[in-house]
Write a protein that holds these residues in place. Structure first.
Motif, PDB file in Angstrom:
ATOM      1  N   ASN A 335      20.608  -9.456  20.842  1.00 37.19           N
ATOM      2  CA  ASN A 335      20.795  -8.692  19.609  1.00 37.19           C
ATOM      3  C   ASN A 335      22.241  -8.717  19.124  1.00 37.19           C
ATOM      4  O   ASN A 335      22.565  -8.131  18.096  1.00 37.19           O
ATOM      5  CB  ASN A 335      20.358  -7.236  19.823  1.00 37.19           C
ATOM      6  N   ALA A 411      12.277  -9.481  21.632  1.00 41.15           N
ATOM      7  CA  ALA A 411      12.289  -8.971  20.259  1.00 41.15           C
ATOM      8  C   ALA A 411      13.417  -9.605  19.458  1.00 41.15           C
ATOM      9  O   ALA A 411      13.237  -9.989  18.287  1.00 41.15           O
ATOM     10  CB  ALA A 411      12.437  -7.450  20.271  1.00 41.15           C
ATOM     11  N   TYR A 412      14.575  -9.761  20.099  1.00 40.00           N
ATOM     12  CA  TYR A 412      15.741 -10.260  19.372  1.00 40.00           C
ATOM     13  C   TYR A 412      15.819 -11.784  19.362  1.00 40.00           C
ATOM     14  O   TYR A 412      16.499 -12.356  18.510  1.00 40.00           O
ATOM     15  CB  TYR A 412      17.004  -9.609  19.931  1.00 40.00           C
ATOM     16  N   LYS A 415      14.145 -12.468  16.208  1.00 37.61           N
ATOM     17  CA  LYS A 415      15.002 -12.122  15.074  1.00 37.61           C
ATOM     18  C   LYS A 415      16.161 -13.101  14.907  1.00 37.61           C
ATOM     19  O   LYS A 415      16.510 -13.479  13.778  1.00 37.61           O
ATOM     20  CB  LYS A 415      15.553 -10.705  15.268  1.00 37.61           C
ATOM     21  N   ASN A 416      16.762 -13.525  16.012  1.00 40.29           N
ATOM     22  CA  ASN A 416      18.023 -14.271  15.954  1.00 40.29           C
ATOM     23  C   ASN A 416      17.929 -15.709  16.453  1.00 40.29           C
ATOM     24  O   ASN A 416      18.961 -16.349  16.688  1.00 40.29           O
ATOM     25  CB  ASN A 416      19.093 -13.531  16.776  1.00 40.29           C
ATOM     26  N   GLU A 469      10.944 -20.356  12.375  1.00 44.04           N
ATOM     27  CA  GLU A 469       9.580 -19.864  12.155  1.00 44.04           C
ATOM     28  C   GLU A 469       8.548 -20.787  12.798  1.00 44.04           C
ATOM     29  O   GLU A 469       7.582 -20.325  13.422  1.00 44.04           O
ATOM     30  CB  GLU A 469       9.298 -19.728  10.657  1.00 44.04           C
TER      31      GLU A 469
END
Length: 484
Positions: A335, A411-412, A415-416, A469
């Motif tokens: 994160n 989770a991160y 995201k990253n 993605e």
């Protein structure tokens, strides 16, 4: 007498050589296909007469050199093998031997490419082709969708970094690495494990190079400005390598020195300057005796920072593997992206310090790591990676440290992930002579579960030019992937 017949749907495998990494590739393929079919799978050597197999659906496996069928299919234009090291080509199409049957070709550029083709065939063709919504079984019992893929790695050296004592089952750890196209492992120990040769041989059978690792002053009190200290450490490194590691058949040595600090000076001198002299002297002596050795210098950017130009004087025969060079993917926390622009610029700055001779490495973090508050150095030789299932079970629960770390990190990573991809692209575009990217995956129970963030990392190292993605989508569909 056969009471059940499977004419028209029966598949068989036509293989090349059964040795080395190709042997493992065939074993993996056989065990991928067998659960899908209601009969016992059979194998045929590439020396088998083609017409005798014309009534089968065929899976042809190997390389142009090891399988004459693949060589002929290539010559006749039915397939286009990928010639790049570790590359592969996959094609699903109507069989040239019988238009009413199908043929699947998995052609590797070499042994590793053959294995990687098998694994990607499973992850990215078979797994998405299963209808999990309506639970309709499709693979190998119905006509297979036409398909064609060709791929090769953008980053030639892709691996994991770990302390040895937190590998609990080295065979499964290596098997899972090979599943995700990883081809080297860095294993740090205070002493060479008693079964290190066995570990090395097993890794090689999975197409994985082993980089054994030990201190060149890391973790110990040392005055690198003292010539006597330098001579003492030079003798110690030579003795450690030649008595503990030289006979193992390994593929290199990784080491760290005194750079894991936020201080930039030691004894009134810049650490960046002192460490170059330290490494050049010790590495020079070691390479005089063992010129073929791949040396990997693990350096912590926290003590180097703006003084990185001084590293241009490091012996170009020595790889520089950077740690802690900014935000994720260098940070322990996936994160952490507050300074990502500065991290990208720093990566560009260090990516070509030695010009065309640059041997560049980085440690990707944001995975699992040791509990340093409970750490102590190994007090002697250990047996590596042969823990009991009971011990592994005790570490695998949802309240255990590995699970909790993976739950946060996954989770991160979603995201990253683009930050990792962008970092890797910056490195590739610096065009160093060699690139070695490795993820810190220690005490993470990788031998038990193929965790989602680690699989994302492996795919990113293979092809950082694919979108975040798309990597997330296709890796999430792979049935072997485990989510915390």
């Amino acid at each position: 007498m056969d009471y059940v017949k499977h004419e028209g749907i029966r598949w068989t495998i036509v293989h090349g050589e059964y040795e080395g990494v190709e042997r493992h590739a065939l074993d993996v393929l056989y065990n991928i296909v067998q659960p899908h079919v209601p009969y016992l799978m059979t194998l045929h050597s590439h020396a088998t007469d083609k017409q005798s197999l014309s009534d089968y659906n065929l899976i042809v496996l190997g390389t142009v050199r090891s399988n004459a069928w693949i060589a002929e299919l290539s010559e006749r234009g039915h397939i286009q093998p990928n010639p790049k090291a570790e590359g592969y080509a996959i094609k699903v199409f109507a069989s040239p031997l019988n238009p009413e049957r199908q043929m699947i070709v998995i052609a590797g550029a070499d042994g590793n490419g053959t294995l990687y083709g098998v694994n990607d065939f499973e992850h990215y063709y078979l797994d998405p082709n299963e209808d999990d919504l309506y639970e309709k079984k499709r693979n190998f019992t119905e006509p297979m969708p036409e398909y064609e893929a060709s791929s090769a790695p953008a980053i030639p050296e892709r691996g994991f970094w770990t302390w040895g004592h937190v590998i609990y089952d080295y065979r499964k750890y290596m098997d899972h690495m090979a599943k995700w196209k990883l081809n080297f492992i860095t294993i740090w120990n205070d002493f060479a494990p008693i079964n290190a040769k066995e570990v090395t041989d097993y890794a090689h059978s999975r197409g994985i190079k082993v980089i054994w690792s030990f201190s060149w002053s890391w973790g110990e009190v040392c005055d690198p400005n003292d010539p006597e200290e330098l001579n003492k450490w030079t003798e110690r490194v030579l003795d450690t390598y030649e008595t503990q590691y030289a006979h193992l058949g390994g593929d290199g040595i990784y080491f760290q020195t005194f750079t894991e600090t936020k201080e930039k000076h030691i004894g009134g001198k810049l650490i960046a300057e002192v460490v170059v002299d330290w490494v050049n002297h010790i590495a020079g002596k070691l390479l005089e005796r063992h010129p073929e050795l791949w040396l990997k210098f693990g350096i912590h950017a926290t003590s180097i920072e703006e003084n990185y130009p001084l590293l241009a004087k490091l012996d170009p025969r020595v790889n520089i593997t950077w740690e802690d060079a900014g935000a994720f993917p260098y940070s322990y926390d996936a994160n952490d992206n507050q300074s990502i622009a500065e991290t990208m610029q720093y990566t560009a700055n260090i990516g070509g310090l030695r010009g065309e001779q640059e041997d560049f490495g980085l440690v990707i973090k944001g995975g699992t790591f040791l509990n340093w508050f409970a750490f102590e150095h190994q007090k002697g030789v250990i047996v590596l990676g042969q823990a009991s299932e009971a011990l592994i079970d005790s570490l695998s629960g949802q309240k255990a440290r590995p699970y909790k770390q993976w739950r946060h990190q996954q989770a991160y990573w979603m995201k990253n992930l683009h930050n990792l991809l962008d970092t890797l692209k910056v490195i590739v575009e610096q065009n160093p002579k060699r690139i070695a990217a490795e993820a810190l995956v220690e005490h993470g129970l990788w031998e038990r579960y193929m965790w989602f963030p680690a699989a994302l990392c492996a795919e990113s190292m293979w092809n950082p030019y694919e979108s975040a993605e798309e990597i997330i989508r296709k890796v999430a569909l792979a049935k072997e992937v485990h989510f915390a």
